[in-house]
Design an enzyme around this catalytic site. Sequence first.
Site, short mmCIF file in Angstrom:
data_model
loop_
_atom_site.label_atom_id
_atom_site.label_comp_id
_atom_site.label_asym_id
_atom_site.label_seq_id
_atom_site.Cartn_x
_atom_site.Cartn_y
_atom_site.Cartn_z
N SER A 130 0.84 -1.20 0.00
CA SER A 130 0.00 0.00 0.00
C SER A 130 0.87 1.24 0.00
O SER A 130 2.00 1.24 0.50
CB SER A 130 -0.85 -0.02 1.27
OG SER A 130 -1.40 1.25 1.53
N TYR A 154 -0.68 -0.14 10.15
CA TYR A 154 -0.94 -0.82 8.88
C TYR A 154 0.20 -0.59 7.88
O TYR A 154 0.71 -1.52 7.28
CB TYR A 154 -2.26 -0.29 8.31
CG TYR A 154 -2.62 -0.77 6.93
CD1 TYR A 154 -3.22 -2.01 6.73
CD2 TYR A 154 -2.41 0.05 5.81
CE1 TYR A 154 -3.57 -2.43 5.45
CE2 TYR A 154 -2.76 -0.37 4.54
CZ TYR A 154 -3.34 -1.61 4.36
OH TYR A 154 -3.69 -2.02 3.11
N LYS A 158 2.76 -3.40 6.41
CA LYS A 158 2.93 -3.62 4.97
C LYS A 158 4.40 -3.46 4.58
O LYS A 158 4.92 -4.23 3.77
CB LYS A 158 2.06 -2.64 4.17
CG LYS A 158 0.57 -2.98 4.19
CD LYS A 158 0.26 -4.28 3.45
CE LYS A 158 -1.23 -4.55 3.31
NZ LYS A 158 -1.50 -5.89 2.75
#
Lengths: 332, 332
Positions: A130, A154, A158
Amino acid sequence: MHVLIIGAAGMVGRKLCERITRDGGIGGASAGALDRLTLVDVIEPARPEGFSGQVTTQALDIADPASAVRMIEGRPDVIFHLAAIVSGEAELDFDKGYAINLDGTRQLFDAIRAAHDVEGYFPRVVFTSSIAVFGAPFPDRIADDFFSTPRTSYGAQKAMGELLLSDYSRKGLFDGIAIRLPTICIRPGTPNKAASGFFSNILREPLVGREAVLPVSEDVRHWHASPRAAVGFLLHAATMDLSGLEQRRALSMPGLSATVGEQIEALRRVAGDKAVRLIRREPDPAIVDIVAGWPRDFEPKRALELGFTADASFDEIIRIHIEDELGGSLPG
Amino acid sequence: MHVLIIGAAGMVGRKLCERITRDGGIGGASAGALDRLTLVDVIEPARPEGFSGQVTTQALDIADPASAVRMIEGRPDVIFHLAAIVSGEAELDFDKGYAINLDGTRQLFDAIRAAHDVEGYFPRVVFTSSIAVFGAPFPDRIADDFFSTPRTSYGAQKAMGELLLSDYSRKGLFDGIAIRLPTICIRPGTPNKAASGFFSNILREPLVGREAVLPVSEDVRHWHASPRAAVGFLLHAATMDLSGLEQRRALSMPGLSATVGEQIEALRRVAGDKAVRLIRREPDPAIVDIVAGWPRDFEPKRALELGFTADASFDEIIRIHIEDELGGSLPG
């Protein structure tokens, strides 16, 4: 060819599954027909319609250390690892975010590695990363060699997944590539509370005659790709020659940089003033703040050189939504 | 002040311990006197001489999930996390590398987090990262915003440790900083088989009248810091105001970029031609290859602005070795 999709019940997973069953494979006839599909998610994924090959569906929690071994039991040739809990949830539940987004990924890679060590198993692994691996402040356009300083758990998870994938690939345990998806626009479905939701809401809702709320000003710039473009990235990543990546296996995907004002003008061209009038401006300082920390534009040279292609315009992104979600035309 | 050093039996750990016990603290009198020291390593660290405060030494394997809780039982104010297995070993033993360098680090951070959640514990954590987080090809000088694409498991594990430290710090669980050390030169001790060993060997050995082997050409450029400078980085990292880092808590340390030829000319100035004549040229293609993938030079603007200081010249690096390891003068 046997394809495994982990996260098959999610929006991108479902579209990927539809596309490859419709096409009968990935990468054209030379890559071999799709004869087996394994679909995994935390809830049991739907079986694809009109596909004559073997289908296995599994409801598995990727955070469970036993899951990864079961997912790859059929030794898929291509593994799409799309499973994750999203930014907001990973921020609220620290343990769950690490368990799913980091440990789940590592357990998958370790299960592949164990099969590699015993029997030489060597699948292609496509991992969706992402643009959340990047954290403000940014240059105007983020280049391929810009560093990862995520501002969410997050994004950190990632970025760690990218490092694991690169290291396991470098060691010859599988052939991996991580692709950093832009924000998906237009997301089908109903408006949700994700801070990024308005980028889709202000197009999707007015297209069918419903109001949508715009919480930021029109000069906000962001980085977008249609669901169809995202599926295209995944398929290209699954079939391309990865030797050109050297050991830099995480790539920012191409996308379309546009301001909210440019999105609205595209809506006007495709659906007229009456659609645009359905956008209600309700500034939300909390969302303004969050969005100010997001990437606005990229210079994805490597991905473009390697053959990934983005949407050409927001008009095209809107037309794709009309074709894929609204049956090809706007309601009366 | 209570200081914990994890990896206290290693070269940098021992020098750090000597320095803070000699100084009686870190950060000057205002930061409070050093009254307690906890020293941890996989073998029991030596007790410092001439220190009147409380000393606890522990032989603990950082890979053991129970270790971290024991290390921080005394709730140290400052934690130096220097423990790691080195690049070559992490490359040979994949599981051990991840267990110590990644899981050990995460278990430490989670133990701190558990104490934070219960009692508000909030230590300063200084984590030694490495320039191995970078992988070739490089620009001539590596800027602060250059990406991490490690070409060793060690580098990948250090990069993941940086991401964990930044995320846990962002969440307010501790106050962390990761510092990427240059190659330490002159490493005291005896020649070892590390590929980087020759950078130290060609100075340390001739200074005491012994031969040393140079396996690469004199135009090879690399990035160095003396052991004394490395200890200085650690002390500054332990005491500086971290608010200026924002959420970018991993910093490339300043260093000295020099070619092997420049190292040799410094040796000539400090110890004369007879020392230089003890360097035997024996090109080793394997080492030439490895070293070609290493960083040569950095532009560590942020670290310099934040007050970290490097060695001024290779003459100084050699003089530091003579002062700290050879009692201040060259033998006969």
